[in-house]
Enzyme design. Sequence first.
Site, PDB file in Angstrom:
ATOM      1  N   ALA A 170       6.985 -10.663   0.810  1.00 17.78           N
ATOM      2  CA  ALA A 170       6.696  -9.362   1.414  1.00 17.78           C
ATOM      3  C   ALA A 170       5.745  -9.557   2.573  1.00 17.78           C
ATOM      4  O   ALA A 170       5.203 -10.653   2.791  1.00 17.78           O
ATOM      5  CB  ALA A 170       6.091  -8.418   0.381  1.00 17.78           C
ATOM      6  N   HIS A 171       5.531  -8.469   3.303  1.00 22.28           N
ATOM      7  CA  HIS A 171       4.557  -8.464   4.386  1.00 22.28           C
ATOM      8  C   HIS A 171       3.536  -7.397   4.068  1.00 22.28           C
ATOM      9  O   HIS A 171       3.873  -6.222   3.948  1.00 22.28           O
ATOM     10  CB  HIS A 171       5.240  -8.166   5.727  1.00 22.28           C
ATOM     11  CG  HIS A 171       4.348  -8.393   6.902  1.00 22.28           C
ATOM     12  ND1 HIS A 171       3.537  -7.429   7.407  1.00 22.28           N
ATOM     13  CD2 HIS A 171       4.134  -9.501   7.657  1.00 22.28           C
ATOM     14  CE1 HIS A 171       2.862  -7.906   8.441  1.00 22.28           C
ATOM     15  NE2 HIS A 171       3.203  -9.164   8.610  1.00 22.28           N
ATOM     16  N   GLY A 172       2.297  -7.803   3.873  1.00 26.12           N
ATOM     17  CA  GLY A 172       1.249  -6.876   3.484  1.00 26.12           C
ATOM     18  C   GLY A 172       0.293  -6.582   4.609  1.00 26.12           C
ATOM     19  O   GLY A 172       0.483  -7.002   5.758  1.00 26.12           O
ATOM     20  N   GLY A 173      -0.763  -5.850   4.280  1.00 22.00           N
ATOM     21  CA  GLY A 173      -1.712  -5.425   5.289  1.00 22.00           C
ATOM     22  C   GLY A 173      -2.415  -6.561   5.986  1.00 22.00           C
ATOM     23  O   GLY A 173      -2.846  -6.437   7.129  1.00 22.00           O
ATOM     24  N   LEU A 174      -2.572  -7.708   5.323  1.00 15.59           N
ATOM     25  CA  LEU A 174      -3.244  -8.846   5.936  1.00 15.59           C
ATOM     26  C   LEU A 174      -2.277  -9.981   6.257  1.00 15.59           C
ATOM     27  O   LEU A 174      -2.717 -11.074   6.606  1.00 15.59           O
ATOM     28  CB  LEU A 174      -4.363  -9.358   5.020  1.00 15.59           C
ATOM     29  CG  LEU A 174      -5.542  -8.410   4.827  1.00 15.59           C
ATOM     30  CD1 LEU A 174      -6.569  -9.020   3.895  1.00 15.59           C
ATOM     31  CD2 LEU A 174      -6.176  -8.060   6.164  1.00 15.59           C
ATOM     32  N   GLY A 175      -0.993  -9.772   6.153  1.00 11.26           N
ATOM     33  CA  GLY A 175      -0.054 -10.810   6.569  1.00 11.26           C
ATOM     34  C   GLY A 175       1.050 -11.068   5.568  1.00 11.26           C
ATOM     35  O   GLY A 175       1.262 -10.304   4.630  1.00 11.26           O
ATOM     36  N   TRP A 176       1.765 -12.157   5.799  1.00 14.42           N
ATOM     37  CA  TRP A 176       2.896 -12.521   4.949  1.00 14.42           C
ATOM     38  C   TRP A 176       2.423 -13.015   3.591  1.00 14.42           C
ATOM     39  O   TRP A 176       1.360 -13.623   3.461  1.00 14.42           O
ATOM     40  CB  TRP A 176       3.755 -13.587   5.621  1.00 14.42           C
ATOM     41  CG  TRP A 176       4.634 -13.013   6.684  1.00 14.42           C
ATOM     42  CD1 TRP A 176       4.449 -13.066   8.029  1.00 14.42           C
ATOM     43  CD2 TRP A 176       5.841 -12.275   6.474  1.00 14.42           C
ATOM     44  NE1 TRP A 176       5.450 -12.406   8.688  1.00 14.42           N
ATOM     45  CE2 TRP A 176       6.325 -11.909   7.761  1.00 14.42           C
ATOM     46  CE3 TRP A 176       6.550 -11.875   5.353  1.00 14.42           C
ATOM     47  CZ2 TRP A 176       7.491 -11.180   7.939  1.00 14.42           C
ATOM     48  CZ3 TRP A 176       7.715 -11.146   5.513  1.00 14.42           C
ATOM     49  CH2 TRP A 176       8.183 -10.805   6.799  1.00 14.42           C
ATOM     50  N   LYS A 193      -1.111 -15.745  -0.160  1.00 11.33           N
ATOM     51  CA  LYS A 193      -1.320 -14.579   0.698  1.00 11.33           C
ATOM     52  C   LYS A 193      -1.986 -15.048   1.981  1.00 11.33           C
ATOM     53  O   LYS A 193      -3.137 -15.481   1.983  1.00 11.33           O
ATOM     54  CB  LYS A 193      -2.182 -13.550  -0.020  1.00 11.33           C
ATOM     55  CG  LYS A 193      -2.514 -12.329   0.813  1.00 11.33           C
ATOM     56  CD  LYS A 193      -3.429 -11.422   0.014  1.00 11.33           C
ATOM     57  CE  LYS A 193      -3.927 -10.283   0.875  1.00 11.33           C
ATOM     58  NZ  LYS A 193      -4.899  -9.456   0.146  1.00 11.33           N
ATOM     59  N   ASP A 298      -9.249   0.168  -1.840  1.00 16.08           N
ATOM     60  CA  ASP A 298      -7.913   0.494  -1.335  1.00 16.08           C
ATOM     61  C   ASP A 298      -6.917   0.735  -2.462  1.00 16.08           C
ATOM     62  O   ASP A 298      -5.817   0.192  -2.452  1.00 16.08           O
ATOM     63  CB  ASP A 298      -7.421  -0.631  -0.413  1.00 16.08           C
ATOM     64  CG  ASP A 298      -6.194  -0.217   0.402  1.00 16.08           C
ATOM     65  OD1 ASP A 298      -6.019   1.000   0.633  1.00 16.08           O
ATOM     66  OD2 ASP A 298      -5.425  -1.099   0.808  1.00 16.08           O
TER      67      ASP A 298
END
Length: 745
Positions: A170-176, A193, A298
Amino acid sequence: MTACSRPGCAGNLDEDGFCDTCGLASAGVAAGSAVAVAEPATSGSGRTTGSTSIPTVRTAWTSAGTAPLTGSSRRGSGRSATRGLLGAGLVEVPRVPYRDPRTAVLADPEVPESKRYCSSCGAKVGRGREGRPGRVEGFCTKCGHRYSFTPKLSPGDLVHGQYEVLGCLAHGGLGWIYLALDHAVADRWVVLKGLLDTGDADAMAAAVAERQFLAEVEHPNIVKIHNFVQHRDPTSDTAVGYIVMEYVGGRSVKEMIKERRREIGPRECLPLAQAIAYALEVLPALGYLHSVGLLYCDFKPDNVIQTEEQLKLIDLGAVRRADDDVSAVYGTIGYQAPEIAKAGPSVESDIYTVGRALAVMSFPFDFVSTYADRLPGPNEVPLLAEFESYHRLLLRATAPDPADRFGSADEMREQLTGVLREVLAAGDGQPRPGPSTEFTPERQSFGVRSADLEPRAVVEALPMPRVDAADPAAAFLATVTASDPRRLLAELDDAPQSTVEVRLRTARALIELGDLEAAGRQLDALAADWRVDWHRGLAALAESNVDTARRAFDSVYRAIPGEAAPKLALAVSAELAGDTATADRYYRIVWRTDRSYLSAGFGLARVLLARGERAEAVDVLRSVPETSSHYLTAQLAAIRAQTGSAPVDGLTEQDLVTAGARLEVLELDAERRAQASRDLLEAALAWVRIGRTGTGTVLRCQLTDGALRLGLERCYRTLARQADTAEERIALVDRANEIRPRTWV
């Protein structure tokens, strides 16, 4: 063509002023710092950490002080979140099967153009124009910050000589986010992460901070951090940091909502009980973080994953120390508390995110823009109208002023558990009783044997707030046993100090004595608190000022929406004010949820009878448990309600026959049986006298004038034998002679 103004770039600006190489806008656009940065995250199927299509906000908050931890959160219990324990053991949550990690790898890892934003200023980047696809790497046209949405690791890469990359998840808020095999530990599945942007100093700082303290976090409902490693990026020749964490193969709560919307309808959310169950499971995890000086910052449905029978709080990228007043704060638009930019994060701001997430999980609304800082009302959301306690809980959790929110995750969990009991009881009609941490049980039941409510008797019967164990006089108060208010005041005079709890107990005794002025002085000396409001409500009720009492008890209800006591107090206050609709609502909630509050059962029956709803009133009285000391009283009241509370012409033969059958099976002494039999037979005789006929029997008497008169004669003679005085005995014998049918002998 105009040459790009960025040093070292050989590109040219197109007709719209954007460089065809780096994507930078025309000259004069300088990079600058932003207060909030939108960093949208995208997800692929089977992702293992948080992702969202809603921009993540990074707030650059610096304060001279530190947002302190408040409340009394406790460390995690250490138990795992099993299916039977989810939702306080009250809710059966659907099992989510474990997913094979290999099937979760994305075949074509790419961030959709609609999810590409600059990590510095939040501007849209990498967007296509005139049929041309957008660039996955380049520079922001507004601030010049470099962006890159390409994976930095490829399948087969070996990170830190230990972790073999299988692909992107997946691609999250801080990167792949990558799936990998840990060859050093039995080829276990792990997640790597990475960082969104190797040039983003704030993102790197967040990752470094994560490495420093998150490896020490140990809670069964929080994803485990194994390691922090670095790997050189060959494209930029820079070291990239990676968090190594456990793989959680399941579905996020957000994915569950999306699936329900695909299968059922576009405005579908989770069933309310299931949403509450998830919140109840993550609140102890947040409480654990708070207890060790950490803030999550968050929380959202994206960051909660259920796998099989366990729930996990994931994506710890925004976690920070409570005393950190320098680092950027990460949060998500629509969830983040409004005070973050000025005051920074706190326990209360974490509570706010849970309240917002609960709302998003349970009903559809535009939480990003229209309701970004408030909730829709019950007129807009039927669920909130149906479950008032749930609405009040959300309002307190998301109150604009942090001081008005729950002070700890544990406090919110206790109240949410009470709300869940109400929700479940409303669903199937089965009571869900549970102990209260805030109130004692009813000291006695009011309105049981008399339809006339005496306010002072109600005050003496209502539950008492439990003594705060942290109060300095708590040990002394545990030794105070006097029930008489005068003796109680004498004992309280010996208190070692005049603490909050001593003053509250003193005020209660003064209220029961009727010295309301002195009670008011005791309460005036205390800071505002729901317990003070409770006692002010009692004082107002004691002097029959029901409007003031209702306002005070309503304030208590706002503060502790999961408790039964304020609803019971509101119900009786409304009944005394003649507001039977409100009294019905609150009596009903309490009685439906917990049958130990007998005052609520009898109160509900009274207001139903007052509105002519005789059949339901009978059902309520008959639902009093057999284990109750007032069981027989309730059954006799049900018989009277069925036959004696209605006009005689409204009775049916079935009413009379059923009441007789119920009376016959009750275990009563001779006097009570004779009294109840007399009342029932007199109702039957009155029914016959208006010309009604029937073939049934009531207490073995045919529904005829003669048979009923003979039955009544027997009742009066039995009562005469039980009479205490000669005068009473003679009167009853005379009544027996009067009622007996005329005969020739």
